[in-house]
Design an enzyme around this catalytic site. Structure first.
Site, PDB file in Angstrom:
ATOM      1  N   GLN A   1       2.834   9.891   1.567  1.00 30.43           N
ATOM      2  CA  GLN A   1       4.140   9.232   1.506  1.00 30.43           C
ATOM      3  C   GLN A   1       4.909   9.641   0.251  1.00 30.43           C
ATOM      4  OE1 GLN A   1       2.503   5.057   2.345  1.00 30.43           O
ATOM      5  NE2 GLN A   1       4.561   4.970   3.208  1.00 30.43           N
TER       6      GLN A   1
ATOM      7  N   HIS B   1      -3.714   0.779   8.268  1.00 31.42           N
ATOM      8  CA  HIS B   1      -2.347   1.311   8.190  1.00 31.42           C
ATOM      9  C   HIS B   1      -2.311   2.537   7.272  1.00 31.42           C
ATOM     10  CE1 HIS B   1       2.195   0.665   7.818  1.00 31.42           C
ATOM     11  NE2 HIS B   1       1.923   1.509   6.840  1.00 31.42           N
ATOM     12  N   GLU B   2      -2.951   2.396   6.101  1.00 33.79           N
ATOM     13  CA  GLU B   2      -2.925   3.498   5.132  1.00 33.79           C
ATOM     14  C   GLU B   2      -3.768   4.684   5.598  1.00 33.79           C
ATOM     15  OE1 GLU B   2      -0.676   3.352   2.981  1.00 33.79           O
ATOM     16  OE2 GLU B   2      -0.301   1.214   3.180  1.00 33.79           O
TER      17      GLU B   2
ATOM     18  N   HIS C   1      -1.875   6.818   7.853  1.00 32.82           N
ATOM     19  CA  HIS C   1      -0.961   7.730   7.152  1.00 32.82           C
ATOM     20  C   HIS C   1      -1.646   9.063   6.864  1.00 32.82           C
ATOM     21  CE1 HIS C   1       2.804   5.715   6.342  1.00 32.82           C
ATOM     22  NE2 HIS C   1       2.210   4.633   5.867  1.00 32.82           N
TER      23      HIS C   1
ATOM     24  N   CYS D   1       6.577  -0.594   6.637  1.00 32.50           N
ATOM     25  CA  CYS D   1       6.125   0.621   5.949  1.00 32.50           C
ATOM     26  C   CYS D   1       7.241   1.114   5.037  1.00 32.50           C
ATOM     27  CB  CYS D   1       5.787   1.683   6.988  1.00 32.50           C
ATOM     28  SG  CYS D   1       5.202   3.226   6.265  1.00 32.50           S
ATOM     29  N   LEU D   2       6.877   1.507   3.828  1.00 35.92           N
ATOM     30  CA  LEU D   2       7.888   1.982   2.877  1.00 35.92           C
ATOM     31  C   LEU D   2       8.582   3.240   3.393  1.00 35.92           C
ATOM     32  CD1 LEU D   2       6.050   1.460  -0.535  1.00 35.92           C
ATOM     33  CD2 LEU D   2       7.831   0.030   0.483  1.00 35.92           C
TER      34      LEU D   2
ATOM     35  N   GLY E   1       0.838  -1.194   0.000  1.00 28.81           N
ATOM     36  CA  GLY E   1       0.000   0.000   0.000  1.00 28.81           C
ATOM     37  C   GLY E   1       0.867   1.235   0.000  1.00 28.81           C
TER      38      GLY E   1
END
Ligand code: NI
Length: 178
Positions: free
Chosen positions: A61, A145-146, A149, A103-104, A56
């Site tokens: 991000q 999670h997203e 963000h 997480c990226l 995701g």
């Protein structure tokens, strides 16, 4: 410099912001226009996510503090199916589940996080149509999670005080090398 061998199909990737960048901590604002510009941007986001092997990616991000994110859990089975959530909201949440998240924006780190197990969500798609969906399992986890963000929250914020302290140590040593 121009090269004769420029591949026009080369994908234009976006820069993924890393923990420490203030945009990751911003509360994102709603998308007002679902237009061609957004569609184009989301294409680039998808290329960026696939290249980074993420499940995701949220708009902030990649530097845009607007309320949308993409997910693709099917890519793991070799059949990518991009899902786009614009102005997403949780209508109902229930149950509890724990999963090791990464997480990226925090490369190299993973830790178990507690989330709701099942969700009933609503969002808009790329055509501007509202939709509702029930999510469970990894889809529910990834959605939360997203969505975090978009509110400036990272998964490490949800760790216990002890684990958070361990993470901070880890990050000092291993983080920001990207
Ligand atoms: Ni993330």
């Amino acid at each position: 410099m121009k090269s004769e061998s420029v591949d026009n199909k080369e994908k234009e990737l976006l820069k993924i912001l890393i923990l420490g960048d203030p945009v990751l901590r911003q509360k994102s604002t709603p998308v007002e226009n679902i237009d061609g510009e957004l569609v184009e941007f989301i294409k680039k986001m998808a290329d960026t996510m696939y290249q980074a092997k993420g499940l995701g990616l949220a708009a902030n991000q990649v530097g845009v503090a607007k309320r949308f994110f993409i997910m693709d859990l099917a890519q793991r089975e070799g059949s990518p199916k991009l899902e786009v959530f614009i102005n997403p909201e949780i209508v109902e949440a229930e149950g509890e589940t724990t999963y090791e998240e990464g997480c990226l924006s925090i490369p190299g780190y993973a830790a178990k996080v507690k989330r709701h197990a099942r969700l009933f969500i609503k969002a808009y798609d790329l055509d501007g149509n509202p939709f509702e969906r029930e999510l469970e399992g990894l889809a529910a986890i990834a959605f939360q999670h997203e969505l975090d963000h978009l509110d400036g929250i990272l998964f490490v914020d949800r760790l216990s005080p002890l684990k958070k302290a361990l993470f901070k140590k880890w990050w000092k040593k291993h983080g920001k090398k990207k």
